[in-house]
Motif scaffolding. Structure first.
Motif, PDB file in Angstrom:
ATOM      1  N   ILE A  93       0.996  -0.998   0.073  1.00 23.74           N
ATOM      2  CA  ILE A  93       0.046  -0.160   0.114  1.00 23.74           C
ATOM      3  C   ILE A  93       0.848   0.979  -0.136  1.00 23.74           C
ATOM      4  N   GLU A  94       0.555   2.183  -1.031  1.00 24.49           N
ATOM      5  CA  GLU A  94       1.352   3.277  -1.011  1.00 24.49           C
ATOM      6  C   GLU A  94       1.302   4.358   0.061  1.00 24.49           C
ATOM      7  N   ALA A  95       2.189   5.074   0.315  1.00 28.21           N
ATOM      8  CA  ALA A  95       2.325   5.926   1.585  1.00 28.21           C
ATOM      9  C   ALA A  95       1.063   7.116   1.668  1.00 28.21           C
ATOM     10  N   ARG A  96       0.601   7.354   0.543  1.00 27.14           N
ATOM     11  CA  ARG A  96      -0.196   8.392   0.499  1.00 27.14           C
ATOM     12  C   ARG A  96      -1.725   7.729   1.078  1.00 27.14           C
ATOM     13  N   LEU A 123      -2.105   7.181  18.433  1.00 29.56           N
ATOM     14  CA  LEU A 123      -2.138   7.734  17.126  1.00 29.56           C
ATOM     15  C   LEU A 123      -1.330   9.079  16.715  1.00 29.56           C
ATOM     16  N   THR A 124      -1.467   9.883  17.583  1.00 25.13           N
ATOM     17  CA  THR A 124      -0.625  11.187  17.384  1.00 25.13           C
ATOM     18  C   THR A 124       0.759  10.970  17.632  1.00 25.13           C
ATOM     19  N   ALA A 125       1.315  10.205  18.423  1.00 24.65           N
ATOM     20  CA  ALA A 125       2.588   9.956  18.841  1.00 24.65           C
ATOM     21  C   ALA A 125       3.471   9.568  17.624  1.00 24.65           C
ATOM     22  N   VAL A 126       2.872   8.923  16.924  1.00 25.93           N
ATOM     23  CA  VAL A 126       3.633   8.221  15.713  1.00 25.93           C
ATOM     24  C   VAL A 126       3.334   9.037  14.400  1.00 25.93           C
ATOM     25  N   ARG A 127       4.568   9.460  13.866  1.00 23.00           N
ATOM     26  CA  ARG A 127       4.825  10.119  12.584  1.00 23.00           C
ATOM     27  C   ARG A 127       4.242   9.255  11.497  1.00 23.00           C
ATOM     28  N   GLY A 128       3.122   9.827  10.401  1.00 23.31           N
ATOM     29  CA  GLY A 128       2.911   9.081   9.410  1.00 23.31           C
ATOM     30  C   GLY A 128       4.077   8.890   8.284  1.00 23.31           C
ATOM     31  N   PRO A 129       3.926   7.919   7.429  1.00 22.11           N
ATOM     32  CA  PRO A 129       4.821   7.724   6.410  1.00 22.11           C
ATOM     33  C   PRO A 129       5.078   8.922   5.623  1.00 22.11           C
ATOM     34  N   ARG A 130       6.200   9.063   5.142  1.00 21.46           N
ATOM     35  CA  ARG A 130       6.602  10.449   4.118  1.00 21.46           C
ATOM     36  C   ARG A 130       5.645  10.260   2.790  1.00 21.46           C
ATOM     37  N   VAL A 131       5.009  11.167   2.670  1.00 21.16           N
ATOM     38  CA  VAL A 131       4.549  11.299   0.924  1.00 21.16           C
ATOM     39  C   VAL A 131       5.193  12.006   0.065  1.00 21.16           C
ATOM     40  N   PRO A 132       5.622  11.450  -0.831  1.00 20.74           N
ATOM     41  CA  PRO A 132       6.442  12.299  -1.737  1.00 20.74           C
ATOM     42  C   PRO A 132       5.741  13.308  -2.447  1.00 20.74           C
TER      43      PRO A 132
END
Length: 330
Positions: A93-96, A123-132
């Motif tokens: 699954i892609e980052a977006r 849920l807020t303590a974890v940074r989401g995946p970087r979206v190009p």
């Protein structure tokens, strides 16, 4: 079309509640009600939220080994959230898309805190995946005009009224910068007759409405389609019709553009939505200001519109590199 969207949203919400632990299902029902009544999100958006939270809870259940209840959500640690993200990444699954389902889960978590049902700080303590960061890919002015020009369809074997319909829809997308769902959601009464107005009221995302100017040539193209259409276009019925008289499907418009891509030699990025990008980019290139373009597009944030400034700059630099005698070194 709106009723179909509402039905899909209801099915997605029922599926979400049916697959959740009883106490989580009760909290989810309250959250979904808030989305629909207080935030006035559209059925499509509610469907997406329900689907994404369902995905999050489903992956979390696999990670925990059982269906999570409210106590599990309260005990959730950042490592659990990272495990969910990692599982989705392993599925390709892609980052977006990952960011989207994480945002939906965070929305549910904020609802729990507002209602005093518990805190889900993980849920807020974890940074989401970087979206190009990707730039929109608009069409050139000539190509955008060709897609919306009825003359381009000369020789096409389909019925003339269908060719006129396709040209009218695409002319509206490029001429007014509408989303395809906004264009296909118009009723007959929404579109003025030639010489009797130059604006339409558009119902956009989240139930928001905005006034959008319509070019005289676009109104004439829609009028030509309306006169050729074999079905009665009642004032409160959908303006654009399918071959059997029902509301026109977005997929039919997408297929029409795919057919035109081959005839015009356009890239795969030439889609109905690319005409909306073209509208914004060409306006900006001709001196339009970002704030006005934001209002025309119906963007909630100016930052969303600012991406078109980057597109315009990238186009300018590409032209400079191609034409300036000192742009390349040997």
């Amino acid at each position: 079309m709106a009723s179909t969207d509402a039905q899909r949203a209801e099915r997605a919400e029922r599926g979400l509640l049916a697959g959740a632990a009883p106490d989580v299902a009760t909290a989810l029902a309250g959250w979904l009600g808030r989305l629909g009544h207080e935030r006035r999100l559209s059925p499509k958006t509610r469907e997406a939220y329900a689907r994404d939270v369902g995905t999050f809870l489903g992956v979390l259940a696999r990670h925990l080994g059982h269906l999570p209840d409210m106590a599990d959500l309260a005990r959730m640690q950042p490592r659990d959230v990272r495990a969910v993200i990692a599982a989705r990444r392993a599925e390709g699954i892609e980052a977006r898309t990952q960011m989207r389902f994480l945002a939906a889960a965070r929305s549910f978590g904020r609802h729990l805190e507002r209602e005093g049902l518990g805190k889900v700080g993980a849920l807020t303590a974890v940074r989401g995946p970087r979206v190009p960061r990707t730039l929109p890919r608009p069409l050139g002015m000539a190509d955008a005009r060709a897609l919306a020009d009825p003359a381009t369809r000369a020789g096409d074997a389909r019925e003339p009224w269908i060719l006129a319909r396709d040209a009218a829809v695409l002319a509206l997308l490029y001429g007014s910068g509408l989303r395809i769902s906004e264009a296909l959601g118009l009723m007959r009464r929404d579109m003025p007759a030639p010489g009797r107005g130059d604006q339409i009221l558009v119902h956009g995302k989240g139930g928001k409405t905005r006034m959008v100017p319509v070019l005289a040539s676009v109104i004439e193209a829609i009028d030509a389609y309306a006169r050729a259409c074999p079905y009665a276009l009642e004032p409160t019925a959908p303006l654009f019709r399918g071959a059997r008289g029902g509301p026109l499907s977005p997929r039919i418009v997408q297929l029409a553009v795919e057919r035109m891509r081959g005839a015009l030699g356009l890239p795969d990025s030439a889609t109905p939505h690319a005409l909306r990008h073209s509208f914004a980019t060409h306006l900006l290139g001709r001196g339009g200001d970002l704030r006005s373009i934001q209002e025309l597009l119906g963007h909630a944030s100016l930052s969303t519109t600012q991406i078109y400034a980057a597109v315009d700059t990238a186009t300018l630099m590409a032209a400079w590199k191609a034409a300036h005698p000192r742009a390349t070194t040997t």
